[in-house]
Design a protein around this motif. Structure first.
Motif, PDB file in Angstrom:
ATOM      1  N   ILE A   1     -22.797  23.220 123.855  1.00  0.00           N
ATOM      2  CA  ILE A   1     -22.562  23.022 122.424  1.00  0.00           C
ATOM      3  C   ILE A   1     -21.590  21.859 122.218  1.00  0.00           C
ATOM      4  CG2 ILE A   1     -21.586  24.068 120.335  1.00  0.00           C
ATOM      5  CD1 ILE A   1     -22.633  26.799 121.479  1.00  0.00           C
TER       6      ILE A   1
ATOM      7  N   TYR B   1     -25.174  24.283 115.696  1.00  0.00           N
ATOM      8  CA  TYR B   1     -24.111  24.379 116.691  1.00  0.00           C
ATOM      9  C   TYR B   1     -22.991  25.307 116.214  1.00  0.00           C
ATOM     10  CZ  TYR B   1     -26.123  20.604 119.517  1.00  0.00           C
ATOM     11  OH  TYR B   1     -26.937  19.831 120.310  1.00  0.00           O
TER      12      TYR B   1
ATOM     13  N   SER C   1     -17.465  18.506 113.208  1.00  0.00           N
ATOM     14  CA  SER C   1     -17.979  18.566 114.581  1.00  0.00           C
ATOM     15  C   SER C   1     -16.862  18.318 115.585  1.00  0.00           C
ATOM     16  CB  SER C   1     -19.130  17.579 114.785  1.00  0.00           C
ATOM     17  OG  SER C   1     -18.669  16.250 114.715  1.00  0.00           O
TER      18      SER C   1
ATOM     19  N   LEU D   1     -30.371  26.074 122.360  1.00  0.00           N
ATOM     20  CA  LEU D   1     -29.739  24.856 122.878  1.00  0.00           C
ATOM     21  C   LEU D   1     -30.758  23.952 123.561  1.00  0.00           C
ATOM     22  CD1 LEU D   1     -26.386  26.365 124.196  1.00  0.00           C
ATOM     23  CD2 LEU D   1     -26.696  24.828 122.233  1.00  0.00           C
TER      24      LEU D   1
END
Length: 143
Positions: free
Chosen positions: A105, A89, A117, A71
């Motif tokens: 995330i 992700y 997403s 991350l």
């Protein structure tokens, strides 16, 4: 441990394969040092190794450190295309262990405009809300 010190000193992407291997198949102490080195690696190429470690390693402490390191690299803006970032992700969301990781995330997904997403982000935000609800119910009342 000496090998990791040498690889850290070299800090060349050609050393990443060795670090990747060590991070996924050594003693926990050596794995920890390798993941810390990958997390601090100056090149975005370390993201792939951290992603593999997060997926493959079963030790929750090492896995969590790998997720955090991956991350960090994603948040550093490593110029990957939106569809590539989404794949990272998605994989990291499967192994994220903490509310903070899930929130990171979800924040990264907010910058990617796609139905996939948005769906994953909504799921993570629901999980974060559930996690926080459980935490607040577990805290003793103060008068």
């Amino acid at each position: 441990m000496a090998l990791i010190s040498v690889l850290r000193a070299v800090a060349d992407d050609s050393a990443l394969a060795a670090l990747d291997s060590v991070a996924r198949g050594s003693s926990p102490r050596v794995q920890l040092a390798a993941v810390e080195t990958l997390s601090a690696w100056p090149s975005p190429a370390a993201l792939d190794a951290l992603d593999r470690v997060a997926k493959d390693v079963k030790d929750p402490t090492i896995q969590s450190l790998a997720v955090d390191g991956a991350l960090d690299h994603l948040e550093a803006g490593n110029n990957r295309a939106a569809d590539q970032r989404l794949k990272y992700y998605e994989r990291l969301a499967k192994v994220a262990q903490t509310t903070e990781q899930k929130a990171r995330i979800a924040n990264g997904l907010a910058a990617i405009s796609s139905p996939d997403s948005e769906k994953l982000r909504a799921r993570l935000l629901d999980e974060i809300g559930a996690d926080q609800s459980v935490t607040s119910r577990a805290e003793p009342a103060t008068n």
